[in-house]
Design a protein around this motif. Structure first.
Motif, mmCIF file in Angstrom:
data_model
loop_
_atom_site.group_PDB
_atom_site.id
_atom_site.type_symbol
_atom_site.label_atom_id
_atom_site.label_comp_id
_atom_site.label_asym_id
_atom_site.label_seq_id
_atom_site.Cartn_x
_atom_site.Cartn_y
_atom_site.Cartn_z
ATOM 1 N N LYS A 11 0.759 -0.899 0.001
ATOM 2 C CA LYS A 11 -0.054 -0.018 0.099
ATOM 3 C C LYS A 11 0.880 1.321 0.023
ATOM 4 N N SER A 12 0.548 2.103 -0.689
ATOM 5 C CA SER A 12 1.196 3.380 -0.991
ATOM 6 C C SER A 12 0.483 4.665 -0.767
ATOM 7 N N TYR A 13 0.623 5.700 -0.269
ATOM 8 C CA TYR A 13 -0.004 6.813 -0.255
ATOM 9 C C TYR A 13 1.082 7.878 -0.958
ATOM 10 N N GLU A 17 5.423 4.516 0.660
ATOM 11 C CA GLU A 17 5.031 3.002 0.966
ATOM 12 C C GLU A 17 4.815 2.866 2.310
ATOM 13 N N THR A 54 -8.107 0.951 -0.977
ATOM 14 C CA THR A 54 -7.630 0.288 -2.387
ATOM 15 C C THR A 54 -6.234 -0.365 -2.137
ATOM 16 N N THR A 56 -2.732 -1.363 -3.506
ATOM 17 C CA THR A 56 -1.700 -0.682 -4.398
ATOM 18 C C THR A 56 -1.208 -1.679 -5.115
ATOM 19 N N SER A 57 -0.614 -2.788 -4.543
ATOM 20 C CA SER A 57 -0.261 -3.915 -5.546
ATOM 21 C C SER A 57 -0.493 -5.385 -4.693
#
Lengths: 353, 288
Positions: A11-13, A17, A54, A56-57
């Motif tokens: 997850k990144s904002y 990360e 959401t 991120t990957s």
């Protein structure tokens, strides 16, 4: 009823990360506790399983189905929030019935399911009240009731007990555990409280700074912490860590104390000893300059510094001795069985013999 | 109240002369405010001939019902009931319209992420600085081109967007915990369902407070109806009174004008009295 798998979940904002690839497989009916200091990403992890954040990957799989793109309502999950998030203008009954109403469940079935959940949680007499008229513990129960009536495959808890007082917390902890067993659902529970984590979880996920430190049963984590972070985080009082130089199966601590570890290593190492594993022994290698005693009745906590031959490296030490000790322990020796020693390399990884 | 002061349990003890003095002051102040209204009431209960001959009567006369009947059903330019109805439609239309629009626009600004969200918010916010009077000429032009002169839509629509109310609802929504929206999402509520089932009931005291303010705002509109209604049948009551006042040497029926003025005051008073509990709650309470 459900398994949950996370596959290299990130997850990144923006460019930041916060979760760096988490892999976890959760078995059906398992109670998993995600634990870590605040800001380690544990709530983010839970919210990604819930679908409130959401991905991120990586992938979130529930019952082997990829749910990355599913809305929370389509994931067959229920979540209990830290501040309960009850709808303030609805009665307890309507709070619990809301999701069923949206799903278009027949009225009779809604009534039956809500009443059964209320009975299970001892809320029957409060069904017509509003959340404002309830105590903290009752609100907590309503929040759980709201999750139960949906019969979800996975329960998600986001620090659900942190707003309760200590006594109620212990009681609710037991109730949550009992309920989860009775209902036979998979549960993921986020907390920063290691006691809660140790008592509730079948297995624990220890997160630090977005990295998975260790994933295992509470006893595994206690007996064989995989990293220095886990070693310090699990157990109370925290584990003593001494810097030293390893040579074969011997370590010379910076204070000059030589101990036999039984684990082959070389170079700089860190030696971990839990306070409760020290044993009084006049011939023991560890000597303590006592600065303070804490009498707890069942045991005594001794705070002080490790007295070394050179006297330079005054490492802090905490010792927990069973029973009552009144006199200062200066000069009296302590020893530790080699099997109770933990060895870590300078990067904080565990060294096994 | 009296007992609290009498027993002296307040922070400052008030007995004897001090107590009398405060009461006398208050009574004088109230009399000062109420006297013109009382005069209007007296004037509406006598005949024109009694009113114009000095000294002016200070006690109610015997023609109360005649005057009010004449005002309501005959009036001077148009029957007052018609003007009251126009005002009612305008006031309600503006209040309800403003509330609906600002509830929805605040909902969009707070709960949805769309491009230029901040820009839109500041645009709305900027219009706070523009009162009706500043934009009245272009607004008139637009309304005239749409052929909305002398119509209810012409009276209501230009005044129906409200930056103040949008801002107020935005502030309220921002105090609603995010978890509530998330819980609703998990429960399966789509955005509009969340709006109707959760946000709307939670804002009801704010809505009531705003309704009172906006209704009175709409009811008291003067300049705008004066500009766009030329047909006496479309006059609102507040501007209607102005149209009744004689100019030059005209002789007009003052008792009927006074009766009209008092009738014009009634609906806002009723709205405030009926809704005052909710109104105060909405301004003071944060029910969460």
């Amino acid at each position: 009823m459900a398994t949950v798998s996370l596959k290299s979940l990130k997850k990144s904002y923006g460019r930041d990360e916060v979760l760096h690839g988490i892999d976890i497989d959760i078995a059906d009916r398992e109670f998993i506790v995600v634990v870590g200091p605040s800001g380690c990403g544990k709530s983010t992890l839970l919210r990604m399983i819930a679908g409130l954040e959401t991905v991120t990957s990586g992938d979130v799989l529930i019952n082997d189905e990829n749910v990355n793109q599913h809305e929370p309502m389509d994931r067959n999950i229920a979540m209990v929030f830290q501040n309960y998030a009850l709808y303030p203008h609805m009665t307890v009954y309507n709070n619990m019935a809301y999701s069923l109403k949206i799903a278009g469940t027949p009225k009779a079935e809604i009534k039956e399911r809500v009443e059964r959940a209320a009975q299970l949680l001892q809320l029957t007499e409060y069904l017509q009240r509003r959340p404002r008229q309830l105590s903290g513990g009752q609100r907590q129960r309503v929040a759980m009731g709201r999750a139960i009536v949906r019969k979800p495959a996975v329960f998600l808890f986001d620090e659900p007990l942190s707003n309760l007082d200590a006594k109620l917390r212990v009681q609710m902890r037991l109730e949550i555990r009992k309920l989860q067993r009775e209902l036979g659902v998979t549960a993921v529970y986020v907390t920063h409280d290691q006691v809660e984590a140790m008592t509730l979880g079948d297995r624990l996920v220890v997160l630090n700074d977005g990295y998975l430190e260790q994933f295992g049963s509470p006893i595994e984590l206690y007996q064989r912490p995989a990293t220095l972070f886990v070693a310090r985080f699990i157990g109370s009082p925290a584990m003593n860590i001494f810097d030293g130089m390893a040579d074969g199966t011997q370590v010379t601590l910076d204070g000059g104390v030589r101990i036999d570890t039984g684990i082959a290593a070389s170079g700089r190492v860190k030696v971990g000893v839990r306070p409760e594993h020290f044993v009084a022994d006049t011939n023991g290698a560890f000597k303590v300059n006592t600065s303070m005693l804490e009498q707890l009745g069942s045991n005594t906590l001794v705070h002080g510094t490790l007295a070394g031959a050179s006297g330079a490296g005054a490492a802090e030490i905490v010792v927990s001795l069973p029973g009552i000790h009144t006199e200062a322990m200066v000069g009296e020796g302590l020893s530790v069985a080699p099997s109770e020693l933990h060895l870590f390399d300078p990067d904080g990884k565990r060294i096994d013999g | 109240m009296g007992t609290v002061f009498g027993t002296g349990s307040g922070m400052v003890e008030k007995r004897g002369k001090a107590l009398w003095l405060t009461h006398v002051c208050m009574i004088i102040a109230i009399a000062f405010i109420c006297f013109p209204i009382y005069l209007a009431f007296v004037a509406s209960s006598v005949q024109q001939s009694e009113l114009v001959k000095p000294p002016m009567p200070l006690l109610p006369g015997s023609h109360l019902f005649e005057n009010y009947k004449e005002a309501l059903f005959t009036g001077i330019n148009a029957p007052v009931w018609k003007m009251l109805m126009n005002s009612m439609i305008m006031g309600m239309g503006i209040a309800i319209g403003k509330i609906i629009i600002s509830l929805l626009s605040a909902f969009a600004i707070v709960y949805f992420r769309f491009p230029f969200r901040g820009v839109f918010f500041w645009l709305i916010f900027l219009t706070l600085m523009l009162p009706v009077e500043v934009r009245i000429v272009p607004t008139y032009e637009v309304v005239a081109n749409f052929g909305m002169l002398n119509s209810y839509s012409g009276l209501i629509l230009p005044l129906v967007a409200s930056a103040t109310a949008t801002f107020l609802f935005r502030q309220f929504y921002m105090t609603v915990p995010d978890e509530l929206a998330e819980a609703a999402r998990i429960d399966g509520a789509r955005p509009m369902r969340f709006f109707f089932d959760i946000l709307l009931p939670m804002s009801r005291t704010n809505i009531a407070a705003l309704f009172v303010i906006l209704f009175i705002y709409g009811w008291n509109q003067y300049l705008w109806p004066l500009l766009i209604t030329t047909d006496p049948e479309m006059n609102t009551i507040v501007m209607g009174i102005k149209q009744m006042i004689p100019s030059g040497d005209d002789l007009r029926n003052w008792p009927v004008i006074m009766a009209t003025a008092l009738l014009a005051m009634l609906p806002p008073v009723l709205v405030v009295v009926v809704m005052q509990n909710l109104f105060i709650k909405g301004l003071v309470d944060t029910e969460k």
